[in-house]
Design an enzyme around this catalytic site. Sequence first.
Site, PDB file in Angstrom:
ATOM      1  N   THR A  18      -0.813  12.446 -15.662  1.00  0.00           N
ATOM      2  CA  THR A  18      -2.038  12.524 -16.460  1.00  0.00           C
ATOM      3  C   THR A  18      -2.185  13.844 -17.214  1.00  0.00           C
ATOM      4  OG1 THR A  18      -4.462  12.617 -16.216  1.00  0.00           O
ATOM      5  CG2 THR A  18      -3.204  13.302 -14.332  1.00  0.00           C
ATOM      6  N   ASP A  19      -2.953  13.808 -18.287  1.00  0.00           N
ATOM      7  CA  ASP A  19      -3.317  15.043 -19.014  1.00  0.00           C
ATOM      8  C   ASP A  19      -4.203  15.950 -18.146  1.00  0.00           C
ATOM      9  OD1 ASP A  19      -5.319  12.992 -19.197  1.00  0.00           O
ATOM     10  OD2 ASP A  19      -6.331  14.120 -20.769  1.00  0.00           O
ATOM     11  N   THR A  43      -7.579   6.544  -8.947  1.00  0.00           N
ATOM     12  CA  THR A  43      -7.940   6.944 -10.312  1.00  0.00           C
ATOM     13  C   THR A  43      -9.431   7.251 -10.502  1.00  0.00           C
ATOM     14  OG1 THR A  43      -8.118   4.602 -10.928  1.00  0.00           O
ATOM     15  CG2 THR A  43      -6.027   5.682 -11.410  1.00  0.00           C
ATOM     16  N   TRP A  74      -6.513   9.017 -21.098  1.00  0.00           N
ATOM     17  CA  TRP A  74      -7.594   8.146 -21.592  1.00  0.00           C
ATOM     18  C   TRP A  74      -7.077   6.710 -21.820  1.00  0.00           C
ATOM     19  CZ3 TRP A  74     -11.024  11.118 -25.694  1.00  0.00           C
ATOM     20  CH2 TRP A  74     -11.402  12.353 -25.158  1.00  0.00           C
ATOM     21  N   LYS A 116      -2.424  14.534  -8.765  1.00  0.00           N
ATOM     22  CA  LYS A 116      -1.383  13.983  -9.646  1.00  0.00           C
ATOM     23  C   LYS A 116      -0.294  15.039  -9.888  1.00  0.00           C
ATOM     24  CE  LYS A 116      -1.484  10.370 -11.499  1.00  0.00           C
ATOM     25  NZ  LYS A 116      -0.972   9.042 -11.037  1.00  0.00           N
ATOM     26  N   ASP A 138       0.876  -1.175   0.000  1.00  0.00           N
ATOM     27  CA  ASP A 138       0.000   0.000   0.000  1.00  0.00           C
ATOM     28  C   ASP A 138       0.912   1.223   0.000  1.00  0.00           C
ATOM     29  OD1 ASP A 138      -1.599   2.181   0.666  1.00  0.00           O
ATOM     30  OD2 ASP A 138      -2.953   0.961   1.878  1.00  0.00           O
ATOM     31  N   ALA A 162      -2.308   4.344  -8.215  1.00  0.00           N
ATOM     32  CA  ALA A 162      -2.919   5.673  -8.097  1.00  0.00           C
ATOM     33  C   ALA A 162      -4.372   5.544  -7.687  1.00  0.00           C
ATOM     34  CB  ALA A 162      -2.830   6.402  -9.444  1.00  0.00           C
ATOM     35  N   TYR A 211      -8.491  15.098  -8.576  1.00  0.00           N
ATOM     36  CA  TYR A 211      -7.588  14.076  -9.121  1.00  0.00           C
ATOM     37  C   TYR A 211      -6.407  14.730  -9.842  1.00  0.00           C
ATOM     38  CZ  TYR A 211      -5.899  10.545 -12.460  1.00  0.00           C
ATOM     39  OH  TYR A 211      -5.106   9.723 -13.219  1.00  0.00           O
TER      40      TYR A 211
HETATM   41  N1  LIG Z   1      -6.911   5.294 -16.573  1.00  0.00           N
HETATM   42  C1  LIG Z   1      -6.685   6.440 -17.210  1.00  0.00           C
HETATM   43  O1  LIG Z   1      -7.448   6.885 -18.081  1.00  0.00           O
HETATM   44  C2  LIG Z   1      -5.439   7.242 -16.900  1.00  0.00           C
HETATM   45  C3  LIG Z   1      -5.203   8.448 -17.566  1.00  0.00           C
HETATM   46  C4  LIG Z   1      -4.056   9.175 -17.278  1.00  0.00           C
HETATM   47  C5  LIG Z   1      -3.148   8.695 -16.350  1.00  0.00           C
HETATM   48  N2  LIG Z   1      -3.400   7.530 -15.707  1.00  0.00           N
HETATM   49  C6  LIG Z   1      -2.425   7.072 -14.709  1.00  0.00           C
HETATM   50  O2  LIG Z   1      -1.874   5.843 -15.159  1.00  0.00           O
HETATM   51  C7  LIG Z   1      -1.510   5.032 -14.025  1.00  0.00           C
HETATM   52  C8  LIG Z   1      -2.108   3.638 -14.187  1.00  0.00           C
HETATM   53  O3  LIG Z   1      -3.517   3.782 -14.287  1.00  0.00           O
HETATM   54  P1  LIG Z   1      -4.479   2.562 -14.602  1.00  0.00           P
HETATM   55  O4  LIG Z   1      -5.384   2.982 -15.702  1.00  0.00           O
HETATM   56  O5  LIG Z   1      -3.710   1.299 -14.716  1.00  0.00           O
HETATM   57  O6  LIG Z   1      -5.337   2.604 -13.266  1.00  0.00           O
HETATM   58  P2  LIG Z   1      -6.085   1.441 -12.485  1.00  0.00           P
HETATM   59  O7  LIG Z   1      -6.493   0.352 -13.409  1.00  0.00           O
HETATM   60  O8  LIG Z   1      -7.091   2.151 -11.651  1.00  0.00           O
HETATM   61  O9  LIG Z   1      -4.920   0.889 -11.570  1.00  0.00           O
HETATM   62  C9  LIG Z   1      -4.446   1.607 -10.467  1.00  0.00           C
HETATM   63  C10 LIG Z   1      -3.957   0.595  -9.469  1.00  0.00           C
HETATM   64  O10 LIG Z   1      -3.477   1.296  -8.331  1.00  0.00           O
HETATM   65  C11 LIG Z   1      -3.864   0.534  -7.201  1.00  0.00           C
HETATM   66  N3  LIG Z   1      -3.890   1.345  -5.999  1.00  0.00           N
HETATM   67  C12 LIG Z   1      -4.801   2.263  -5.615  1.00  0.00           C
HETATM   68  N4  LIG Z   1      -4.486   2.753  -4.401  1.00  0.00           N
HETATM   69  C13 LIG Z   1      -3.364   2.111  -4.020  1.00  0.00           C
HETATM   70  C14 LIG Z   1      -2.555   2.167  -2.854  1.00  0.00           C
HETATM   71  N5  LIG Z   1      -2.853   2.966  -1.826  1.00  0.00           N
HETATM   72  N6  LIG Z   1      -1.446   1.383  -2.794  1.00  0.00           N
HETATM   73  C15 LIG Z   1      -1.148   0.555  -3.810  1.00  0.00           C
HETATM   74  N7  LIG Z   1      -1.870   0.430  -4.929  1.00  0.00           N
HETATM   75  C16 LIG Z   1      -2.962   1.217  -5.029  1.00  0.00           C
HETATM   76  C17 LIG Z   1      -5.240   0.007  -7.537  1.00  0.00           C
HETATM   77  O11 LIG Z   1      -5.527  -1.093  -6.728  1.00  0.00           O
HETATM   78  P3  LIG Z   1      -7.062  -1.453  -6.364  1.00  0.00           P
HETATM   79  O12 LIG Z   1      -7.652  -1.919  -7.655  1.00  0.00           O
HETATM   80  O13 LIG Z   1      -6.935  -2.497  -5.318  1.00  0.00           O
HETATM   81  O14 LIG Z   1      -7.694  -0.176  -5.890  1.00  0.00           O
HETATM   82  C18 LIG Z   1      -5.069  -0.359  -9.017  1.00  0.00           C
HETATM   83  O15 LIG Z   1      -4.616  -1.673  -9.175  1.00  0.00           O
HETATM   84  C19 LIG Z   1      -2.026   5.797 -12.796  1.00  0.00           C
HETATM   85  O16 LIG Z   1      -0.948   6.507 -12.242  1.00  0.00           O
HETATM   86  C20 LIG Z   1      -3.044   6.775 -13.352  1.00  0.00           C
HETATM   87  O17 LIG Z   1      -3.161   7.936 -12.561  1.00  0.00           O
HETATM   88  C21 LIG Z   1      -4.505   6.776 -15.959  1.00  0.00           C
END
Ligand SMILES: NC(=O)c1ccc[n+]([C@@H]2O[C@H](COP(=O)([O-])OP(=O)(O)OC[C@H]3O[C@@H](n4cnc5c(N)ncnc54)[C@H](OP(=O)(O)O)[C@@H]3O)[C@@H](O)[C@H]2O)c1
Length: 301
Positions: free
Chosen positions: A116-117, A77, A162, A144, A51, A75, A140
Amino acid sequence: MTGAGGQVGVDLVDVLRGFTPPGGDAAFQPDGRVATPEEFEVLGLTRRELDVTDRDGVLRSIRAARPDVIVHLAAYTAVDRAEEDAAACFEVNEQGTESMSLAASEVGAHLIAISTDYVFDGTKGSAYVEYDDPHPLSVYGASKREGELRCSPRDTIVRTSWVMGVRGKNVIHVIADRAMSGANVRFVNDLKGTVSAASDLARSLVTLVRERPSGTWHVANPGATTWFEVASYVGGLLNRGEEFATPISSSELSPTPLALRPVRSDLNTEKFASNWAALPEWRDAVARLVVDRAHRDDVTR
Ligand SMILES: NC(=O)c1ccc[n+]([C@@H]2O[C@H](COP(=O)([O-])OP(=O)(O)OC[C@H]3O[C@@H](n4cnc5c(N)ncnc54)[C@H](OP(=O)(O)O)[C@@H]3O)[C@@H](O)[C@H]2O)c1
């Protein structure tokens, strides 16, 4: 790697182990090098295993693993939920990222942190480059941005947007399911951005793991688009006619989303492309996700 159970994490684990994830393009290797199963020793940590809000736990875990590179994907998210849960969002995205950067410095590891954007307000009127001034509109986005500021100048910050992977919960599955069921969809056509296939982002991260550049890098599939354009394109791939997707404006969304989104936050990815290679264009990425969506429940290897 933190966040190994998320949609980018599962694809990155595959790519680091020399596989092409579902929805991936085997030919897209930004630095021309194919990862072999022997190249990396991969430690992918889910939230259960680490965590990132537990600073002592982060330090203990990084001291024990002594990695060369940390890819920090974990993150908070949930963009709309964050508006009513700001403290928890900042705890993960700001303080968690600071902990990762401090722990990386202590053991001499290189940190790659994902941003992120949504750090931008969308008022520029053209694609955002790495040195444009951030001005987040949402909790959010602000969390970030604070996470970026807690990184050291040696770290790599990757801004993406996205994100969608075959094994993630994302809009592509919603659109494709509706198209297949014969239902129609309404999607916003007044917010522009860039999509990022998780597998293409993962391949780009492998290049950054090898090269370890400092500073900020924008990584996304080129071509600004809207969710309406994405929905229309997916409908076309699944043999639906023009009636499938109806454009709406964001003011028509009901209920009104809690978080403000930038009107135009597409990322200019020239810096990454000129150093290595441009990611495939967004339609190519979306088509791969649609073709491979039957693998959405596959577990990572
Ligand atoms: N998704 C988008 O559209 C998007 C866009 C721009 C940037 N990003 C960035 O890209 C990165 C990856 O995003 P993703 O799409 O893969 O997101 P995701 O599918 O939501 O994965 C995020 C992971 O972080 C874990 N997490 C949350 N809180 C945590 C904590 N306290 N300690 C450890 N793990 C934790 C979550 O675990 P749980 O499932 O157990 O909560 C999840 O497995 C992130 O940094 C996000 O901000 C994403």
